[in-house]
Design a protein around this motif. Sequence first.
Motif, PDB file in Angstrom:
ATOM      1  N   GLY A 193       0.824  -1.208   0.000  1.00 57.72           N
ATOM      2  CA  GLY A 193       0.000   0.000   0.000  1.00 57.72           C
ATOM      3  C   GLY A 193       0.856   1.255   0.000  1.00 57.72           C
ATOM      4  N   ARG A 194       1.888   1.254   0.827  1.00 61.58           N
ATOM      5  CA  ARG A 194       2.766   2.427   0.865  1.00 61.58           C
ATOM      6  C   ARG A 194       3.519   2.603  -0.447  1.00 61.58           C
ATOM      7  NH1 ARG A 194       3.459   0.486   6.011  1.00 61.58           N
ATOM      8  NH2 ARG A 194       5.570  -0.305   5.725  1.00 61.58           N
ATOM      9  N   ILE A 195       3.977   1.483  -1.013  1.00 66.10           N
ATOM     10  CA  ILE A 195       4.687   1.565  -2.303  1.00 66.10           C
ATOM     11  C   ILE A 195       3.746   2.087  -3.385  1.00 66.10           C
ATOM     12  CG2 ILE A 195       5.775   0.190  -4.142  1.00 66.10           C
ATOM     13  CD1 ILE A 195       6.892  -1.629  -1.892  1.00 66.10           C
ATOM     14  N   ALA A 226       1.919   6.156  -7.082  1.00 67.03           N
ATOM     15  CA  ALA A 226       0.860   7.025  -7.624  1.00 67.03           C
ATOM     16  C   ALA A 226       1.322   8.480  -7.612  1.00 67.03           C
ATOM     17  CB  ALA A 226      -0.422   6.855  -6.804  1.00 67.03           C
ATOM     18  N   LYS A 227       2.016   8.879  -6.557  1.00 65.02           N
ATOM     19  CA  LYS A 227       2.528  10.255  -6.495  1.00 65.02           C
ATOM     20  C   LYS A 227       3.530  10.503  -7.621  1.00 65.02           C
ATOM     21  CE  LYS A 227       2.353  11.295  -1.642  1.00 65.02           C
ATOM     22  NZ  LYS A 227       3.051  10.569  -0.595  1.00 65.02           N
ATOM     23  N   ARG A 228       4.432   9.537  -7.810  1.00 65.32           N
ATOM     24  CA  ARG A 228       5.439   9.707  -8.864  1.00 65.32           C
ATOM     25  C   ARG A 228       4.776   9.730 -10.233  1.00 65.32           C
ATOM     26  NH1 ARG A 228       8.931   5.009  -8.684  1.00 65.32           N
ATOM     27  NH2 ARG A 228      10.287   6.107 -10.132  1.00 65.32           N
ATOM     28  N   ALA A 229       3.750   8.880 -10.413  1.00 65.62           N
ATOM     29  CA  ALA A 229       3.047   8.842 -11.703  1.00 65.62           C
ATOM     30  C   ALA A 229       2.371  10.189 -11.965  1.00 65.62           C
ATOM     31  CB  ALA A 229       2.020   7.710 -11.706  1.00 65.62           C
ATOM     32  N   LYS A 263      -5.864   2.927 -10.472  1.00 65.65           N
ATOM     33  CA  LYS A 263      -5.833   3.580  -9.153  1.00 65.65           C
ATOM     34  C   LYS A 263      -4.541   4.361  -8.937  1.00 65.65           C
ATOM     35  CE  LYS A 263      -8.803   0.339  -6.721  1.00 65.65           C
ATOM     36  NZ  LYS A 263      -8.749  -0.884  -5.916  1.00 65.65           N
ATOM     37  N   ALA A 264      -3.461   3.894  -9.582  1.00 64.77           N
ATOM     38  CA  ALA A 264      -2.164   4.545  -9.368  1.00 64.77           C
ATOM     39  C   ALA A 264      -1.883   5.626 -10.417  1.00 64.77           C
ATOM     40  CB  ALA A 264      -1.052   3.494  -9.385  1.00 64.77           C
ATOM     41  N   GLY A 265      -2.848   5.881 -11.280  1.00 65.52           N
ATOM     42  CA  GLY A 265      -2.622   6.898 -12.302  1.00 65.52           C
ATOM     43  C   GLY A 265      -1.717   6.415 -13.425  1.00 65.52           C
TER      44      GLY A 265
END
Lengths: 283, 283
Positions: free
Chosen positions: B14-16, B21-24, B61-63
Amino acid sequence: MSQARLMDGTALAGRILDETAKRAADLTERTGQAPCLATVLVGEDPASVTYVRMKRNRCRKAGIESRHVELPAATTTEELVGTLRELSADPTVHGILLQHPMGPHIDERAAFEAIAPEKDVDGVTFASFATMSFGLPGFVSCTPGGIMRLLDEYDVDPAGKRAVVVGRSAILGKPAGMLLLARDATVTYCHSRTADLSAAVREADIVVAAVGRPRLIRGQDIKPGAVVVDAGYNAGNVGDVDFDSAVERASLITPVPGGVGPMTIATLLEQTVDAAVTAARQS
Amino acid sequence: MSQARLMDGTALAGRILDETAKRAADLTERTGQAPCLATVLVGEDPASVTYVRMKRNRCRKAGIESRHVELPAATTTEELVGTLRELSADPTVHGILLQHPMGPHIDERAAFEAIAPEKDVDGVTFASFATMSFGLPGFVSCTPGGIMRLLDEYDVDPAGKRAVVVGRSAILGKPAGMLLLARDATVTYCHSRTADLSAAVREADIVVAAVGRPRLIRGQDIKPGAVVVDAGYNAGNVGDVDFDSAVERASLITPVPGGVGPMTIATLLEQTVDAAVTAARQS
């Protein structure tokens, strides 16, 4: 306890070279073109010069042409890669041997990967490592391949046995372990960071010493009846195994010299002819 | 003896995924192009359909954009290779996932090798296996890579430890052992032909079970205090380790489900963003 039987690499390599010479002559007669190994040397490191000369002499004796490319020590990675790509594309070259180590300014991996897998008769590319690891057809790294031939010659079936490989280099320890695993041995890799090397070696039915540290493996750590393969080569004809003590415990052992050493060149030449035969079939 | 602490793959994954997602999102904002994973499915095997759908949902979900290519079961190796080469050459695709197993008429290796190494975010090519094996930069096979992340998260340093990998598949057991070896563990590969599996497992400070046989590894064979990683997944949410008995002996253990499983997709998505970041840097 009686002494171990010696695994005679000189004799076996001689038979492989005879057979290889016959196949080379057949192919040359049939196609009008001799198998050809390109040898590439960067710089003038005396040991490397000697190794390449030795390999070329063996080629000549076996009826394999060798084409020697000498590059100055200052050659860049890009220039070397260019040379290797040209040789990879040249239909008159069947195998490529890039003598290593090269200078510290060379990206060795980039150079190796410029060798076409179908000409990688020294077994140094990623593709060759992977095919060895996955039990797929391909070229083997010459020393590990030679070790497997020696084991076969002396009816050592690795299946179900505990094999301990001491050393994890890219062209010796790692592929040796993978080839043993592909033959169904239970394989343990030991190395400089192994906490208790003696304990690990004592479990082994087959020991492969491939680390380059003189007499690192002592007889007291050899399981009685084990098969001991010494692929180490250190100054003064000394292996990685303390031969005098190990010979008292092992059932089979390779001498140094005359064990693994001669198998390396024999495998190189055999694979060169294999490559030439495949190329002839496809042309 | 107290029970082992659980290694929580769900939480770590989940943390990864949050970080991924932030990096994407950052990359998409910066370049106007979202990271894109191409998923390729041959045929309609229900398990494969489910896996691909799951992976695509996670991408969304992760963009991460996912481009899905569905090929009929009758697709030939040549057609599949052609599709994979096109995706490999397509600059809008950053990672390629070829769902396997494919049909028995497909040469899986030829298909994998058609994936460009720089897009091999699932870690299935020869090149990825070799870079894992040689400790070089490159993509890792997702499950073994996820295992290493779990070990790091729980401060398990493999250096100098005895690690026993049970299983030797090309994308799980073999690379897991190589990653542990690259981190200086003394690694033993066990498998179906291992003569005394219990004895080998009893030596292990770290056990990685990756063989697909329910509850093969019993608690009685776990060295007290060992770290137990169960990468097996069998019908009924059962791992390769008998959890109830192993948890009494291990110091750390992965549950099934919720241990290794979630790490696989997290690694896949993280590597997809890695590939997109690298591509953006180079364009």
